[in-house]
Design a protein around this motif. Structure first.
Motif, PDB file in Angstrom:
ATOM      1  N   ALA A 183      23.156 -93.678 -20.525  1.00 36.61           N
ATOM      2  CA  ALA A 183      23.338 -92.280 -20.918  1.00 36.61           C
ATOM      3  C   ALA A 183      23.785 -91.460 -19.719  1.00 36.61           C
ATOM      4  CB  ALA A 183      22.038 -91.707 -21.488  1.00 36.61           C
ATOM      5  N   GLY A 184      24.808 -90.666 -19.933  1.00 39.03           N
ATOM      6  CA  GLY A 184      25.316 -89.791 -18.893  1.00 39.03           C
ATOM      7  C   GLY A 184      25.780 -88.482 -19.484  1.00 39.03           C
ATOM      8  N   ALA A 185      26.185 -87.553 -18.614  1.00 43.74           N
ATOM      9  CA  ALA A 185      26.625 -86.240 -19.055  1.00 43.74           C
ATOM     10  C   ALA A 185      27.851 -85.829 -18.259  1.00 43.74           C
ATOM     11  CB  ALA A 185      25.515 -85.205 -18.881  1.00 43.74           C
ATOM     12  N   MET A 186      28.723 -85.057 -18.893  1.00 45.07           N
ATOM     13  CA  MET A 186      29.900 -84.527 -18.226  1.00 45.07           C
ATOM     14  C   MET A 186      30.047 -83.066 -18.573  1.00 45.07           C
ATOM     15  SD  MET A 186      33.860 -85.814 -18.253  1.00 45.07           S
ATOM     16  CE  MET A 186      33.415 -87.238 -17.257  1.00 45.07           C
ATOM     17  N   GLN A 187      30.322 -82.255 -17.563  1.00 47.18           N
ATOM     18  CA  GLN A 187      30.487 -80.824 -17.762  1.00 47.18           C
ATOM     19  C   GLN A 187      31.817 -80.377 -17.201  1.00 47.18           C
ATOM     20  OE1 GLN A 187      27.556 -78.396 -15.848  1.00 47.18           O
ATOM     21  NE2 GLN A 187      28.274 -76.503 -16.744  1.00 47.18           N
ATOM     22  N   GLN A 188      32.585 -79.661 -18.021  1.00 49.57           N
ATOM     23  CA  GLN A 188      33.867 -79.111 -17.587  1.00 49.57           C
ATOM     24  C   GLN A 188      33.694 -77.624 -17.343  1.00 49.57           C
ATOM     25  OE1 GLN A 188      37.166 -80.734 -17.217  1.00 49.57           O
ATOM     26  NE2 GLN A 188      37.277 -78.831 -16.056  1.00 49.57           N
ATOM     27  N   ALA A 189      33.854 -77.209 -16.092  1.00 44.96           N
ATOM     28  CA  ALA A 189      33.690 -75.806 -15.730  1.00 44.96           C
ATOM     29  C   ALA A 189      35.060 -75.203 -15.417  1.00 44.96           C
ATOM     30  CB  ALA A 189      32.760 -75.657 -14.532  1.00 44.96           C
ATOM     31  N   GLY A 190      35.650 -74.522 -16.378  1.00 45.68           N
ATOM     32  CA  GLY A 190      36.940 -73.883 -16.177  1.00 45.68           C
ATOM     33  C   GLY A 190      38.019 -74.886 -15.843  1.00 45.68           C
ATOM     34  N   THR A 191      38.793 -74.601 -14.793  1.00 47.69           N
ATOM     35  CA  THR A 191      39.883 -75.484 -14.396  1.00 47.69           C
ATOM     36  C   THR A 191      39.460 -76.497 -13.339  1.00 47.69           C
ATOM     37  OG1 THR A 191      40.590 -73.885 -12.723  1.00 47.69           O
ATOM     38  CG2 THR A 191      41.596 -73.713 -14.901  1.00 47.69           C
ATOM     39  N   ALA A 192      38.198 -76.462 -12.931  1.00 40.76           N
ATOM     40  CA  ALA A 192      37.718 -77.392 -11.909  1.00 40.76           C
ATOM     41  C   ALA A 192      37.613 -78.799 -12.488  1.00 40.76           C
ATOM     42  CB  ALA A 192      36.359 -76.941 -11.384  1.00 40.76           C
TER      43      ALA A 192
END
Length: 260
Positions: free
Chosen positions: A141-150
């Motif tokens: 299990a893992g997680a990914m977060q997209q913050a704007g254009t970063a």
């Protein structure tokens, strides 16, 4: 899936080998690695023009329980990924850990040698939360977060809960903000003691976390850059740290330790 394949490589002693996955489906698919001897492996995500590089260490082994201490459901929502490296389908459930206790949950079937992506959208109005994953077979299990254009930040969860944790210091006062997050996966409330340790005066504080609940605290002003933070709980908990800046955020799992 459609692009599944097996590649065999040879790594010389005391050397490293870099294998390009490309930018297509292979770069987004789950990946299993096995070796004839002990190796260390990580996956690199490179932004266009090498504007940023993110290293994602792999999991040593799958497990039936996972804890993701820090996830977001607000403007930069987190996507939770469950990977099943086994030859049979697995039933997995994702429970939200909120400040008040256990929140909503989802259940999905993870196909053999496949993965599913779970969105937090619509499950809660809480901007920050923790996640417990339970499965009837070993998964990762893992997680990914997209913050704007970063570049997206990704991390794997913890596979154990413990009564003592250590989080290394750093980054304070360098244009970043640090947050400590704790999940109580037990069926009863637990008491947690935080202690900042280093060359300057120690700072200690205590909190109570509800059953299947979560506590989070911004460390800015509480813990200096050269201080480690020890976490001791009356029952096993899972701990993580998130470092945020204008360009995005990165979450890591703490280190479980045996404290006399």
């Amino acid at each position: 899936g459609c692009c599944a394949r097996t590649v065999v490589i040879r790594v010389p002693p005391l050397r490293q080998f870099v294998f390009p996955l490309g930018a297509g489906a292979a770069a987004r698919s789950p990946l299993s690695l096995s070796a004839t001897d002990v190796v260390a492996a990580e996956r690199l995500s490179v932004a266009p023009g090498w504007a940023g590089v993110t290293a994602i260490p792999g999991a040593v082994a799958p497990a039936v329980h996972w804890y993701l201490a820090d996830a977001r459901s607000g403007g930069s929502p987190t996507t939770v990924t469950l990977f099943n490296p086994g030859a049979r389908p697995v039933q997995a459930s994702m429970h939200l850990a909120l400040a008040k206790g256990q929140g909503p949950w989802q259940q999905r079937t993870v196909p053999a040698f496949g993965q599913v992506n779970l969105s937090l959208s619509g499950l809660t109005t809480s901007a920050a939360l923790g996640i417990e994953v339970d499965a009837d077979g070993p998964v990762v299990a893992g997680a990914m977060q997209q913050a704007g254009t970063a570049s997206p930040s990704a991390y794997l969860g913890a596979i154990e809960a413990a009564r003592s944790w250590l989080v290394l210091g750093g980054y304070a006062g360098r244009g970043t903000s640090q947050t400590i997050s704790v999940i109580n996966p037990g069926n009863s409330p637990c008491t947690i003691t935080f202690q900042a340790e280093g060359d300057i005066a120690q700072r200690i504080w205590h909190v109570s976390v509800p059953a299947h609940g979560r506590y989070a605290q911004i460390l800015d002003g509480l813990v200096a850059g050269n201080q480690a933070l020890s976490v001791r709980a009356s029952a096993p908990v899972a701990v993580g740290r998130t470092v945020s800046s204008k360009s995005g955020s990165a979450t890591s799992t703490g280190v479980a330790v045996v404290v006399p």
